[in-house]
Scaffold this active site. Structure first.
Site, PDB file in Angstrom:
ATOM      1  N   ILE A 136      15.045 -20.688  11.535  1.00 13.89           N
ATOM      2  CA  ILE A 136      15.340 -22.080  11.926  1.00 13.89           C
ATOM      3  C   ILE A 136      14.452 -23.028  11.112  1.00 13.89           C
ATOM      4  CG2 ILE A 136      15.371 -23.740  13.818  1.00 13.89           C
ATOM      5  CD1 ILE A 136      15.533 -21.372  15.753  1.00 13.89           C
ATOM      6  N   LYS A 188       0.827  -1.218   0.000  1.00 12.61           N
ATOM      7  CA  LYS A 188       0.000   0.000   0.000  1.00 12.61           C
ATOM      8  C   LYS A 188       0.851   1.254   0.000  1.00 12.61           C
ATOM      9  CE  LYS A 188      -2.149  -1.217   3.620  1.00 12.61           C
ATOM     10  NZ  LYS A 188      -2.976  -1.337   4.836  1.00 12.61           N
ATOM     11  N   LYS A 225       2.867 -19.989  17.973  1.00 13.88           N
ATOM     12  CA  LYS A 225       3.936 -20.836  17.447  1.00 13.88           C
ATOM     13  C   LYS A 225       3.879 -22.254  18.003  1.00 13.88           C
ATOM     14  CE  LYS A 225       6.798 -16.824  16.457  1.00 13.88           C
ATOM     15  NZ  LYS A 225       7.773 -15.858  17.027  1.00 13.88           N
ATOM     16  N   GLU A 278       7.348 -22.160   6.627  1.00 15.58           N
ATOM     17  CA  GLU A 278       8.557 -22.355   7.433  1.00 15.58           C
ATOM     18  C   GLU A 278       8.853 -21.160   8.343  1.00 15.58           C
ATOM     19  OE1 GLU A 278      10.970 -25.144   7.655  1.00 15.58           O
ATOM     20  OE2 GLU A 278      11.104 -23.840   9.380  1.00 15.58           O
ATOM     21  N   GLU A 322       7.786  -3.958  20.656  1.00 11.05           N
ATOM     22  CA  GLU A 322       6.838  -2.956  20.180  1.00 11.05           C
ATOM     23  C   GLU A 322       6.564  -1.947  21.303  1.00 11.05           C
ATOM     24  OE1 GLU A 322       5.383  -3.068  17.129  1.00 11.05           O
ATOM     25  OE2 GLU A 322       6.369  -4.940  16.560  1.00 11.05           O
ATOM     26  N   ASP A 351       2.262 -14.433  21.067  1.00  9.37           N
ATOM     27  CA  ASP A 351       3.078 -14.817  19.916  1.00  9.37           C
ATOM     28  C   ASP A 351       3.594 -16.254  20.082  1.00  9.37           C
ATOM     29  OD1 ASP A 351       4.957 -13.895  17.529  1.00  9.37           O
ATOM     30  OD2 ASP A 351       6.252 -14.834  19.027  1.00  9.37           O
TER      31      ASP A 351
END
Lengths: 432, 432
Positions: free
Chosen positions: A140, A49, A209, A133, A194, A205
């Site tokens: 990793i 954008k 994962k 991945e 952040e 987060d």
């Protein structure tokens, strides 16, 4: 017989850190990749954008676009890299790309954790492919290892340091003795955290994962909401000191274990033995430990960064190109054929390090110890520092293995003691 | 269009530790593997010369054979596992199997290091495939990572602890302060070292493995004879103590580096900084470190063991089956398209730890230092312990970076000094 591909066209949607890192790696390695694969590989369109902000790489105007439709509607584009992040519009774009038969490569952990099963189903139906991945552990190659070389393994546990921000903060606290707040500010100053750090420091987060890793390891589609989650904001420098005295470091681990036919899924700080291969992983590095019936494996590498994640994406692109060239898309499909229920957190058994803030008065230790005993929690170590009579002081306890329900009950009772101001527990991960 | 495979037959040649480990893993994971691949996987023949010795697994008489021809001549067998080891008859068997179009899986490092290029050529011509994950790092999936996810990486260095026997011996020396001979005897007692340990302790085994890793990392067929090789037999416990004082551990590393357009290929003991991810890898564990332009990766896992290596072989079998099922054999072929010459050892630049056995007499240190200086070797640290006048004592020097040729010349001159009995150098690996 379909003729073998001699050219593959790639479209990139989202041109921030990861998108530009991907293009940079692709261009720098173009010659080697093409020579290895025997296929011409061209980035033909990059959509974003905002073409005003500066990047580490200059894109010719002819390649620039602003609308994802420029890529989705272009039948000459074989592979789409989604590097926008977040759930929408990423989900709609990836879904449409897959429906149109395009291979999609994405490092989007939230997308895969929440919509992975649905998207893989779309890919299966349309004969396209989805690679991700970069979604766990940045550079990793753990996803690929789980899909390929470890597919035949009977995995019992997989856990890791999968969030670089929190690992940096904990490393700072550990190496410099600073408080959580000071370490967070340093992380923010360096751009590792952040301004609003909730996603990282509260473990969201990491929960995305571990949901992805657990799904692949145990062939069960794990719902991210089933992951127990606790962040690092309550940790004190003293906790790290106490852990160190006993031979432990403190890490935020994302953990998935199979116990009989139930899965433990949890993100929380742990005391990890300092001999463990993950204990010396510091700063923003990530690491993943896999324990199967036949082998313990550790993978250590960069958890983020445009070019490291870009390399993971390029690895996926290479796999995608090989499958296009050899007409074998879907050869390494995902099989969520098992269906292990998630063990309720209260049934999970751990050792605990308990920090109690109490008044230094006669009989306090006895009162606290009695409450532990009454709830069936036995103690393996105690540390009460020299303190000022009648002042608040931290007393540390290390328990033997005990179910979460009993420990929490003991904490509840202990918090009600008039001499106690607070009680806080950190789980101990024995490390295999 | 060929119909998709629904059954794959496997023949095993050689039924020692690795062969039986492979069958055990295959049988224990049969249900999961078949469900994941959608193919029936059967071991239909196992060949060994000796069916008398006991194994950890019982094989029905109907599956037993004694002649590799029983597998080679059987057109129903798709995949052959070569688990004999050594060059012959393994080479002839693998070659014939490939010529007959069978996929071959082998963990045979000597075979791959010496004949890999020739065998891959045979596989290419016959449309068959050759897999050798277990040949380096036992259960660590490093070969697969180099072939797939890291193929697009510009790898600058790859080095590792790839021999469990020597790592066990060095760990014993380091942790218990024992001599090389004592540590070797302990390794032999535990079955980690052979009665004649030359292949391990002189670095031959590690040289095979780094030749394989370097070939894949740098797309150059490396001749194992080009690998500089030095073992661990001359190391003293004092060397480890001196290293520790400076913040290093001593490891036998197999090293391959690209410097401009030359390759450094060498196996020798090194001082490795104790912060490095490989420094805490102890005992028989293996570990491999890869440094590319965009990422540093560490892989840690078991270097040997029947079931760990068996799991690597099963990982290869899974890849082989997928390629059979999807008719895409050769999709992840090897490309030795580059041709980097090997840098002469004398041009390699390192820091060195030099141990000099000299008489404690006035002026000795000055004489030695003068010889270093005359050869252009500058010193960064010296340690002369308190010793008895006129007795032999070890003096340690740490040099700055210097080409091997200059260091060796300095050592030659120093050994000629009347006050010096011996001089010995260990290279320092800065760890990137």
């Amino acid at each position: 017989m379909e003729e073998k591909r001699t050219r593959v066209n790639i479209g990139i949607i989202g041109f921030g850190t990861v998108g530009s890192g991907t293009v940079k790696v692709l261009w720098e390695q173009k010659f080697e990749i093409e020579r290895a694969l025997g296929v011409t590989v061209e980035v033909v369109k990059i959509v974003d954008k905002d073409w005003i902000r500066s990047r580490s790489i200059v894109i010719p105007p002819s390649l620039r676009g602003e609308d994802p439709a420029e890529i989705l509607n272009d039948d000459s584009i074989d592979i789409v890299v989604e590097a926008i992040g977040g759930l929408e519009p990423a989900f709609s774009i990836v879904k449409e790309a897959l429906e149109r038969g395009k291979t999609v490569v994405t490092p989007n952990k939230e997308l895969i954790a929440k919509k992975g099963k649905e998207l893989l189903q779309v890919a299966l139906q349309s004969g396209s492919e989805l690679f991700f991945e970069g979604s766990v552990g940045g550079g990793i190659p753990i996803i690929h290892a789980l899909k390929e070389q470890l597919l035949g393994d009977d995995i019992e546990e997989i856990f890791g340091i999968v969030n670089g921000t929190t690992n940096f903060i904990l490393s700072e606290m550990s190496l410099k003795g600073v408080s959580y707040q000071e370490a967070l500010r340093e992380a923010q100053r360096l751009g590792y955290a952040e301004p609003v750090p909730t996603m990282d420091v509260e473990g969201f987060d990491a929960a995305y994962k571990i949901a992805i890793l657990a799904s692949l390891s145990f062939r069960t589609q794990v719902d991210v909401d089933q992951v127990y989650r606790e962040g690092i904001t309550a940790l004190l420098p003293q906790d790290i000191d106490f852990a160190r005295e006993l031979g432990y470091v403190i890490k935020l681990l994302a953990i998935a274990k199979k116990d009989k036919n139930q899965l433990e899924l949890r993100v929380h700080p742990v005391l990890l033995p300092s001999w463990h291969s993950l204990a010396s992983v510091n700063g923003v590095e990530n690491a993943i430990f896999v324990k199967s019936r036949t082998r313990n494996l550790t993978f250590i590498g960069p958890g983020a960064g445009g070019e490291a994640t870009g390399s993971a994406i390029v690895g996926d692109i290479i796999e995608a190109i090989r499958n296009l060239k050899y007409s074998c898309r879907g050869r390494a499909g995902y099989n969520f054929t098992a269906n292990f229920p998630v063990k309720p957190m209260k049934e999970v058994v751990n050792q605990y390090c308990v920090r109690i803030l109490a008044y230094d008065r006669p009989g306090v230790l006895g009162k606290i110890a009695a409450e532990f005993g009454a709830c069936g929690v036995s103690l393996s170590a105690v540390k009460q520092p020299v303190s000022v009579p009648d002042q608040l002081t931290h007393i540390y306890f290390l328990t033997h293995h005990t179910p979460e329900s009993q420990l929490q009950l003991a904490l509840e009772h202990i918090r009600k003691l008039s001499v106690v101001s607070d009680a806080f527990a950190i789980r101990v991960e024995s490390g295999s």
